[in-house]
Motif scaffolding. Structure first.
Motif, PDB file in Angstrom:
ATOM      1  N   ASN A 304       0.657  -1.269  -0.190  1.00 60.48           N
ATOM      2  CA  ASN A 304      -0.270   0.028  -0.043  1.00 60.48           C
ATOM      3  C   ASN A 304       0.763   1.288  -0.049  1.00 60.48           C
ATOM      4  O   ASN A 304       0.408   2.163  -0.601  1.00 60.48           O
ATOM      5  CB  ASN A 304      -0.908   0.187   1.289  1.00 60.48           C
ATOM      6  CG  ASN A 304      -2.302  -0.683   0.974  1.00 60.48           C
ATOM      7  OD1 ASN A 304      -2.688  -1.087  -0.071  1.00 60.48           O
ATOM      8  ND2 ASN A 304      -3.147  -0.687   2.021  1.00 60.48           N
ATOM      9  N   GLU A 305       1.950   1.304   0.759  1.00 57.17           N
ATOM     10  CA  GLU A 305       2.594   2.449   1.049  1.00 57.17           C
ATOM     11  C   GLU A 305       4.044   2.397   0.293  1.00 57.17           C
ATOM     12  O   GLU A 305       4.695   3.250   0.424  1.00 57.17           O
ATOM     13  CB  GLU A 305       3.100   2.829   2.336  1.00 57.17           C
ATOM     14  CG  GLU A 305       1.662   2.771   3.169  1.00 57.17           C
ATOM     15  CD  GLU A 305       1.154   4.384   3.339  1.00 57.17           C
ATOM     16  OE1 GLU A 305       1.871   5.255   2.983  1.00 57.17           O
ATOM     17  OE2 GLU A 305       0.154   4.586   3.892  1.00 57.17           O
ATOM     18  N   SER A 306       4.091   1.500  -0.687  1.00 55.55           N
ATOM     19  CA  SER A 306       5.341   1.441  -1.312  1.00 55.55           C
ATOM     20  C   SER A 306       5.809   2.596  -2.198  1.00 55.55           C
ATOM     21  O   SER A 306       5.112   3.121  -2.864  1.00 55.55           O
ATOM     22  CB  SER A 306       5.389  -0.067  -2.097  1.00 55.55           C
ATOM     23  OG  SER A 306       4.466   0.372  -3.245  1.00 55.55           O
TER      24      SER A 306
ATOM     25  N   SER B  37      -3.707   6.742   5.595  1.00 55.49           N
ATOM     26  CA  SER B  37      -4.608   6.341   6.307  1.00 55.49           C
ATOM     27  C   SER B  37      -4.484   7.271   7.719  1.00 55.49           C
ATOM     28  O   SER B  37      -5.147   7.336   8.584  1.00 55.49           O
ATOM     29  CB  SER B  37      -4.356   4.934   6.578  1.00 55.49           C
ATOM     30  OG  SER B  37      -3.120   4.610   6.834  1.00 55.49           O
ATOM     31  N   VAL B  64      -6.773   4.196   1.829  1.00 58.51           N
ATOM     32  CA  VAL B  64      -5.916   3.061   1.157  1.00 58.51           C
ATOM     33  C   VAL B  64      -4.241   3.046   1.409  1.00 58.51           C
ATOM     34  O   VAL B  64      -3.860   2.271   0.945  1.00 58.51           O
ATOM     35  CB  VAL B  64      -6.643   3.203  -0.368  1.00 58.51           C
ATOM     36  CG1 VAL B  64      -7.895   2.575  -0.444  1.00 58.51           C
ATOM     37  CG2 VAL B  64      -6.287   4.242  -1.120  1.00 58.51           C
ATOM     38  N   GLY B  65      -4.095   4.239   2.044  1.00 55.27           N
ATOM     39  CA  GLY B  65      -2.360   4.153   2.192  1.00 55.27           C
ATOM     40  C   GLY B  65      -1.958   5.335   1.258  1.00 55.27           C
ATOM     41  O   GLY B  65      -2.323   5.418   0.118  1.00 55.27           O
ATOM     42  N   SER B  66      -0.697   5.999   1.524  1.00 50.26           N
ATOM     43  CA  SER B  66      -0.407   7.148   0.927  1.00 50.26           C
ATOM     44  C   SER B  66       0.225   6.579  -0.602  1.00 50.26           C
ATOM     45  O   SER B  66      -0.061   7.310  -1.440  1.00 50.26           O
ATOM     46  CB  SER B  66       1.090   7.634   1.582  1.00 50.26           C
ATOM     47  OG  SER B  66       0.601   8.183   2.625  1.00 50.26           O
ATOM     48  N   GLY B  67       0.858   5.402  -0.798  1.00 49.73           N
ATOM     49  CA  GLY B  67       1.263   4.893  -2.015  1.00 49.73           C
ATOM     50  C   GLY B  67       0.125   4.784  -2.876  1.00 49.73           C
ATOM     51  O   GLY B  67       0.278   5.275  -4.087  1.00 49.73           O
ATOM     52  N   ALA B  68      -0.924   4.079  -2.393  1.00 53.48           N
ATOM     53  CA  ALA B  68      -1.907   4.074  -3.196  1.00 53.48           C
ATOM     54  C   ALA B  68      -2.571   5.315  -3.635  1.00 53.48           C
ATOM     55  O   ALA B  68      -3.236   5.412  -4.712  1.00 53.48           O
ATOM     56  CB  ALA B  68      -3.183   3.107  -2.565  1.00 53.48           C
TER      57      ALA B  68
END
Lengths: 350, 348
Positions: A304-306, B37, B64-68
């Protein structure tokens, strides 16, 4: 489950185990079935309907093939940058450094395989015990409720197992590790500081999670063993234990291995519960007490944070590796079944 | 035939008119956002409050998270993205058009621990913290720690280091801080949402890390301040750049962004702030929006929502234990928001 097996020497067209199993009576399959087979083949052919039916079911079945093929294609496509950057070294290096974009899968493969095998070692004896007791020994009034409870356990979400693991199981595992370390600490397997969190905790929680699956399927398989087999054995003067060991388990062997493969599949793919208790440290150690990690947990942790494209690509490649590991372990298990059947000289399939 | 064509044309015209007139008549706009999040509870609250005063605008935010979030704003599936790490050059190049970073909140990362018998706030220096996470200080009664904490009786207990196993903005803020204060950390480990940790065990999420700390006497770990406060976990006072020992609070978190130079694109980590009032392990969370909006109504609604968030919304921050932006920064963000355009002309 076609893998829940029909390992009966000399009876090629046995109905699926589940069907006779649910009846629990294990009636003689020979007579009525043979007659049914004859009747079917002598019936006038209805060309179009048959052809249509064959085509439709064939199409549904081939959907699985298409799905798997697409899965592999997508995995390879998305992991291409990582495949290109690291090549086969990806499988044998141990560094996982998203900052410096260095990725190697070995600690993750190690963690997944070892924790799953550990789970099998712990779970199989218990599961078989449960299955044999429920199928062969338990009084009738107890069978239903206990079977129901076993199936209920299989339905608990894995994140619940994980939270229970970190708050309840881990402190207990730590005490177990202190004990093992004191008396067996000279063995590398039980050396190192007892943290509680680590490979042993992951193996134990996986064992708890796969036990209901293996037990429930094995019970069905054992119930499917025809009563005539038991009666024959008892009539020859065998004790109950001898009957179970030499006749029932022998007969149900390939089905039980099928159940174990199912359990192994769940252990390999389990993510949340393992992540909570394994320690998430990409290292390889001989000690069961040390922190480890697994293929699925790192994907869940980092996807998710990759950050960079290469990081995502390496995570997808871990998915590809998991796919391969699953195929290899499943093939090994199937080879085992095949070997067993060769030895028994049977025509059974799994 | 002719009549049919005419009917058809009338129908098409009616539909076109209805479609064209509807937004002007104030029909509902739904703005979509996704990402961080960490900031999600605040954005949910903002969405809810804003919808109460502007019933025609609904905001739908996916945590959904920073990367997403970055991936979704880059592919244009959302109106704004939320991220706890600013875009890298590579990510900026990957976006189809110019993206603006709008800082919305500040978050602090608390250092929590579990030392039997110690009830006070422990004092730590950047060097000691870095050495603990590098595995160079391994016992709580090491003289580096005891000398900072006279009067505190520290046991001879191994330090059990915990970190986040999931890639997260919290890890990014924490490792960025360690890289700033420790050249050795910078060289050996570096900073990012997930790094190659020299020592320690990974817990999933704030709850995972605090679980590890609670379960293990001697444990230390970093968690979001809000999580530490609501769960009543002990946390350390850290020595900041000015040499003061500062506890993480809402005020000391906001202070980190006041009185420091913020670049025009707001891509900055405000950790290790020179402000003497500031707690050092602090970072922004940003909204990402396109500088050139492609839909007039949506762009208009989006900017008004963000404007409201930066003014009225900030006042709700401390109730959820977030730190609001300092007023100086809000003033500068007003100017930035006015540069957002639709077809070349400013929206606000």
């Amino acid at each position: 489950m076609s893998s829940s097996a029909t390992g009966i020497p000399g009876q090629g067209h046995h109905p699926p185990a589940g069907r006779t199993g649910s009846g629990g009576t294990g009636e003689q399959p020979g007579g009525p079935l043979a007659a049914g087979g004859l009747q079917f083949s002598s019936r006038p052919r209805r060309g179009l309907a048959d052809a249509l039916f064959k085509a439709v079911t064939g199409a549904f079945a081939s959907l699985i093939l298409v799905l798997v093929l697409l899965l592999v294609l997508e995995l390879v496509r998305s992991s291409w940058p990582s495949l290109k950057a690291f090549g086969w070294r990806f499988l044998v290096t141990q560094t996982w450094d998203p900052v410096r974009q260095q990725f190697g899968a070995l600690p993750f493969i190690f963690g997944t395989v070892v924790s799953s095998l550990l789970a099998l070692i712990l779970s199989v004896p218990v599961s078989l015990g449960i299955a044999i007791y429920l199928a062969e020994m338990a009084p009738h009034w107890l069978r239903g409720p206990v079977s129901f409870l076993v199936e209920l356990l299989a339905a608990i979400p894995s994140v619940i197992y994980g939270l229970w693991g970190i708050f309840v199981l881990v402190p207990l595992v730590r005490q177990l590790e202190v004990f093992l370390g004191t008396y067996l600490g000279f063995i590398p397997l039980f050396s190192g500081p007892p943290y509680g969190i680590g490979m042993l905790a992951a193996g134990i929680i996986l064992a708890i999670m796969i036990t209901p699956t293996i037990a429930a399927v094995s019970r069905d398989v054992i119930l499917a063993v025809p009563n005539s087999q038991r009666e024959a054995s008892l009539a020859l003067g065998a004790t109950r234990w001898e009957t179970i060991r030499n006749v029932v388990l022998e007969y149900a062997q390939s089905g039980i291995i099928g159940a174990i493969i199912l359990g192994l599949g769940r252990a390999l793919g389990e993510t949340m519960a393992v992540t909570m208790v394994i320690g998430n440290r990409p290292e390889i150690s001989a000690s069961l007490f040390s922190f480890a990690t697994s293929l699925t947990s790192v994907i869940a942790n980092e996807f998710n944070e990759s950050g960079g494209a290469l990081h995502i690509s390496a995570l997808v490649e871990l998915g590809l590796v998991l796919f391969l590991v699953t195929i290899v372990l499943n093939s090994l298990a199937r080879f085992l079944v095949w070997q067993v059947q060769q030895r028994n000289g049977g025509a059974a399939r799994v | 035939m002719n009549r049919h064509v005419r009917l058809l044309m009338a129908g098409v015209l009616a539909v076109a008119l209805a479609a064209g007139l509807a937004p002007a008549a104030g029909a509902a706009v739904t703005l979509n956002g996704a990402g961080s999040s960490f900031a999600a509870p605040m954005y949910y609250k903002w969405a809810d409050e804003y919808h109460k005063i502007h019933p025609d605008v609904s905001i739908n935010y996916q945590s959904v998270g920073s990367g997403a979030g970055i991936r979704q704003i880059t592919s244009g599936t959302v109106d704004f993205g939320g991220t706890d790490a600013f875009l890298t050059e590579e990510q900026i190049k990957a976006a189809p058009a110019e993206l603006l970073h709008i800082p919305t909140l500040l978050g602090a990362v608390a250092i929590s621990y579990n030392i039997p018998g110690v009830k006070t706030h422990l004092r730590l220096t950047p060097k000691v913290l870095a050495d603990i996470y590098l595995g160079k200080i391994t016992y709580w009664d090491a003289k580096e720690i005891t000398s900072l904490n006279p009067g505190v009786k520290l046991p001879h207990l191994p330090i059990f280091v915990a970190h986040r196993s999931d890639a997260s903005g919290t890890t990014n803020i924490f490792t960025n801080y360690l890289s700033k204060v420790s050249p050795e950390w910078d060289k050996k480990v570096g900073s990012g949402t997930s790094v190659n940790w020299p020592v320690g065990v990974g817990g999933k999420g704030n709850e995972g890390v605090s679980g590890v700390i609670k379960q293990n006497p001697g444990g230390i770990g970093y968690i979001e301040l809000a999580y530490a406060v609501t769960n009543k976990l002990p946390y350390a006072a850290l020595q900041n750049k000015a040499g003061r020992y500062v506890l993480p609070t809402i005020a000391s978190t906001s202070a980190a962004a006041a009185g420091v130079a913020i670049p025009a694109d707001y891509r900055v980590m405000v950790s290790d702030s020179p402000n003497p009032q500031a707690y050092p392990i602090v970072g922004f969370t940003w909204m990402l929006i396109y500088k050139n909006q492609t839909n007039k109504e949506r762009g208009d609604a989006l900017l008004k929502f963000i404007w409201w968030g930066l003014h009225d919304g900030e006042k709700m921050a401390s109730s959820l234990l977030y730190a609001p932006l300092p007023p100086s920064l809000v003033a500068s963000l007003e100017k930035t928001l006015k540069t957002v355009t639709y077809q070349g002309s400013p929206i606000l």
